[in-house]
Every structure is written in structure tokens, then in C-alpha cells.
Design an enzyme around this catalytic site. Sequence first.
Site, short mmCIF file in Angstrom:
data_model
loop_
_atom_site.label_atom_id
_atom_site.label_comp_id
_atom_site.label_asym_id
_atom_site.label_seq_id
_atom_site.Cartn_x
_atom_site.Cartn_y
_atom_site.Cartn_z
N ASP A 117 0.60 -1.26 0.11
CA ASP A 117 0.19 0.03 -0.20
C ASP A 117 1.11 1.27 0.31
O ASP A 117 1.91 1.04 0.64
CB ASP A 117 -0.71 0.00 1.64
CG ASP A 117 -2.15 0.92 1.68
OD1 ASP A 117 -3.35 0.61 1.81
OD2 ASP A 117 -1.18 2.14 0.97
N ASP B 266 -4.10 2.56 -5.17
CA ASP B 266 -2.62 2.60 -5.05
C ASP B 266 -2.10 1.30 -4.03
O ASP B 266 -1.63 1.12 -2.49
CB ASP B 266 -2.53 4.10 -4.17
CG ASP B 266 -3.27 3.40 -2.67
OD1 ASP B 266 -4.24 3.00 -2.47
OD2 ASP B 266 -2.45 4.28 -1.52
N GLU B 267 -3.11 0.00 -4.16
CA GLU B 267 -3.38 -1.06 -3.17
C GLU B 267 -3.71 -2.62 -3.83
O GLU B 267 -4.21 -2.40 -4.99
CB GLU B 267 -3.90 -0.66 -1.77
CG GLU B 267 -4.17 -1.18 -0.48
CD GLU B 267 -5.33 -1.26 -0.26
OE1 GLU B 267 -6.67 -2.37 0.51
OE2 GLU B 267 -6.54 -0.17 -0.64
N1 DCP Z 1 -8.68 8.78 -1.03
C1 DCP Z 1 -9.38 10.09 -1.25
N2 DCP Z 1 -10.70 9.85 -0.66
C2 DCP Z 1 -11.04 9.29 0.10
C3 DCP Z 1 -9.86 8.09 0.89
C4 DCP Z 1 -8.44 7.68 -0.01
O1 DCP Z 1 -9.93 10.86 -2.44
N3 DCP Z 1 -11.69 9.44 1.80
C5 DCP Z 1 -7.94 8.29 -1.59
C6 DCP Z 1 -6.30 9.65 -1.91
C7 DCP Z 1 -5.66 8.80 -0.93
C8 DCP Z 1 -5.60 7.52 -2.10
O2 DCP Z 1 -6.92 6.87 -2.21
O3 DCP Z 1 -4.49 9.27 -1.75
C9 DCP Z 1 -5.05 6.25 -0.93
O4 DCP Z 1 -6.36 6.08 -0.16
P1 DCP Z 1 -5.35 5.12 1.06
O5 DCP Z 1 -6.66 5.05 2.54
O6 DCP Z 1 -5.07 4.38 0.77
O7 DCP Z 1 -4.80 6.86 1.67
P2 DCP Z 1 -3.37 7.77 1.95
O8 DCP Z 1 -2.88 6.17 0.52
O9 DCP Z 1 -3.61 9.39 1.16
O10 DCP Z 1 -2.43 7.29 3.20
P3 DCP Z 1 -1.74 6.14 3.26
O11 DCP Z 1 -0.20 6.56 3.77
O12 DCP Z 1 -2.52 6.13 4.89
O13 DCP Z 1 -2.36 4.66 2.97
CA CA Z 2 -2.56 4.65 1.01
#
Ligand code: DCP
Ligand code: CA
Length: 406
Positions: A9, A104-105
Site C-alpha cells: 500500500d 494504490d493497493e
Molecule cells: N482517497 C480519497 N478519498 C478518501 C480516501 C482516499 O480520495 N476518503 C484517495 C486519496 C488517497 C488514495 O485514495 O491518497 C489512497 O487512499 P488510502 O486510504 O490508501 O490513503 P493514503 O494513501 O492517502 O494514506 P495511507 O498512507 O494511510 O495509505
Molecule cells: Ca495508501
Amino acid sequence: MARRIMHIDLDAFFVSVEQALKPELKGKLVVVGGRPDKRGVVASASYEARKFGIHAGMPLAAASRLCPQAIFIEGSFPKYRDASHRFMEILADFSPFLEPVSLDEAYLDVTGFESIHGSIHQMATKIKQQIKDELGLPASVGIASGKVVAKIAAELSKPDGLLEVASGEERSFLAPLPVDKLPGVGKKTEQILRGLGINTIGELPTMPLDALKSHFGAFGEVLHRYARGIDDRKVEPPVAAKSISRETTFGKDTRDRAFLKATLRYLGERVGAELRQENKQAKCVTLKLRYADFTTITRRHTLSQTSDSDQTIFDTGIMLLKKALSQERQLVRLIGIGVSNLVEGGRQLDMLDASAQRQEQLNKAIDRIRNKYGFSAIQTGRTLLLKDIFPETGEGYKLQTPSLSR
Ligand code: DCP
Ligand code: CA
């Protein structure tokens, strides 16, 4: 042999992509989602900004109150989609058993790959390094015998982490964690479990299976299994689409024909672009309408010849729309168009007449430009009408559901 499953991730994905493009943003309080004076919510926050209590889904205004000095960025979906493709390509180089879960996962089944890399741990280190070298992005990796534990391990290791749970240790690894770490356990389930005196994952299996089933139905059984670290679900590479469709619900119900047609054109072009991207031809076109009273109808037409052209999809959609509207007087709440009965590959060019060939060349040229600059870079005649409705790129990130699924 115990399986070895990786969950990979990317950390603060949207933010990290912005930071990779603009290194001066690294280490800063960065929020992607929009300007703080706009409506809308936080899509992603840097780990530095999270210390102020900012998290995804929070209104931008609230985020700005918590941390007025944060740098707020609008973000742009094509950049993230591109990074996502390249991320998945790197993973696919390591194992063919790849299941993308969202942008991203992904899960990677790496059972038996130890010998190539020394150990699975070393393999994960190489994967992280390659993502950093080629994309400039930090990733976290969890390794375990099943998906649930691998995912939780990755989450606990964040950011830029790597955590392996040895085979046989799954249950003791999970035991001290709060129940809401288990997938599918949201606020409601958590509350019920707390009411039953269950706070940690380790306490879950102490409840009789029947009691869990009486509260949560079939999910109770799943919970009982997961809580003991048992998860036999396979890593499943995506299967080719059986159908492709797009639909939209209107802000206000309508019978405006020009508007309905323009929307159909826009949605049909999205379907056509994906069809060509997958190098498929369709035999059937389906129109979907939901009326003001929520009655939903679908009307299907079988084409005389398979096609991947926007024009054919649109013309068929219009024909079905006219027929449907003549049979029903209600306002329309939702419109959608899809193609099905897909077959592989493009047609033989010599089967096409000159105008169809021109159309095909045009479609391909449009796809090329869209791939490069995003979907809204080109809008053909009728979809121009929609500028006011889809002021953004028309891509899904405003929908807040990051997903590769259709
Ligand atoms: N995303 C979004 N709205 C949300 C959650 C996520 O647009 N409510 C988008 C932005 C994030 C991406 O999806 O960058 C990936 O979601 P993640 O939940 O994996 O969150 P992040 O990658 O930002 O952070 P983490 O380091 O916790 O994985
Ligand atoms: Ca992420």
C-alpha cells in the site's frame, strides 16, 4: 507449505505523488483535495499534517482550522492514475499473482519465491526500493499467510514500513489489536461488539460461534475465522470485463431531450474508450433508465456486427432512448449505457468501409490524446453541453472512491 501473501500500500498516495513531482513539498504539511475555502473534503494528508488531526474524508474547512499553515493542493486525477499504472507494473514484474485492490493497493502471492530473492523479506525490500527509485513513492508492505493479516501488518507498519508475520503467529499478532482493525468491522459492528464486552480481536473467538452468527449472520462466521488469523481467500488476478458500462444520476430529474442525449454521448464515449483500451468489440448495447418513481428499466439491442466505435454505441443508445421515452412519460432520474457480449480484438480493416475506417482512426486518435492529457482534453460536439455538469476532468477522484473496479 504455508502461503506467503504480500499486501503493498502506497503511503499518503495523492500527497506522495505531488511530493515526487515537487520535492520542495517533502516533509511539509500537505493536504490534497482542494483549497480550504472550497467545499469538498480531504483526499489525502501527509503524515506531518495527520499529527494535527487531519484525515481523509474531513471537510477542507475543518482541516484548515486545525492547521491553517498547511499547503492545500487541488490535485489532478490523471497523475495519480499514471502513478498507479506504473506501481502495478512494478509489482507484476515480481509475481504474476497480482490482485490490485485500489489505485494504490494490491495483494501479491509470493509463495515459493524465497529462493529467487533470498527471503520474502528481502523480496519486499527490493519491491519497496524499486517503487522508490522509479516512482519516488514510499510504500508499506505486510507479509503473512493470508490477506487479512498481510493487510493489517502493512497498515501497522506505515509509513515506509515492512512487517512480516511468521506462519503460525497470526493469531497472537492480531490478539491485542482493536476489533475495528478487521476488514468489514465498521462503527456499527464495533459498537455491538463493545456492547458484548469484546474490544480486542483476541476476545472475539472467546464468543461462541452461534452467538456471533445470531448477531451478524454469515459475517459472524467470517469474523470468527479472521480473528483466529485464518483467511484462505486466494489472490485473484482481475478477470477480463464481461461488460462495460457508465451511468449517472442527475441532480434534478429531467425530460430534456438534448440534455439526455448529451449525457448519453458523454457516457457512451467513456464506454467506447474503455472498450478500445481493452482491445475488445461488443455485440450488445444496453440503455438503462431510472424514472422519478425509481422504476428502473434496461433496453438491449444486439448489433448486426460487433463494434467498438463511439458512434455505434451512441446511435444505438439514442434509438433505445427514443423508444423508451415514447413509452413512458415520467421524468428521468438516472441514465446509463453499457456494452456486453464482448469479443477479443479489433476488426479486420478490410471489412470496414471508408467512413468506418475514418471513424476508427478518429477514435484511436482521441484515445491517444485522452490517455496523455486526461479525459476532458477532448469533448466532441454534444458533450460540450455538459461542461457545466462535469466541470472537473470527469474522472472519479471527486467521487472519493479510489478503485480500479468498474
Ligand atoms: N482517497 C480519497 N478519498 C478518501 C480516501 C482516499 O480520495 N476518503 C484517495 C486519496 C488517497 C488514495 O485514495 O491518497 C489512497 O487512499 P488510502 O486510504 O490508501 O490513503 P493514503 O494513501 O492517502 O494514506 P495511507 O498512507 O494511510 O495509505
Ligand atoms: Ca495508501
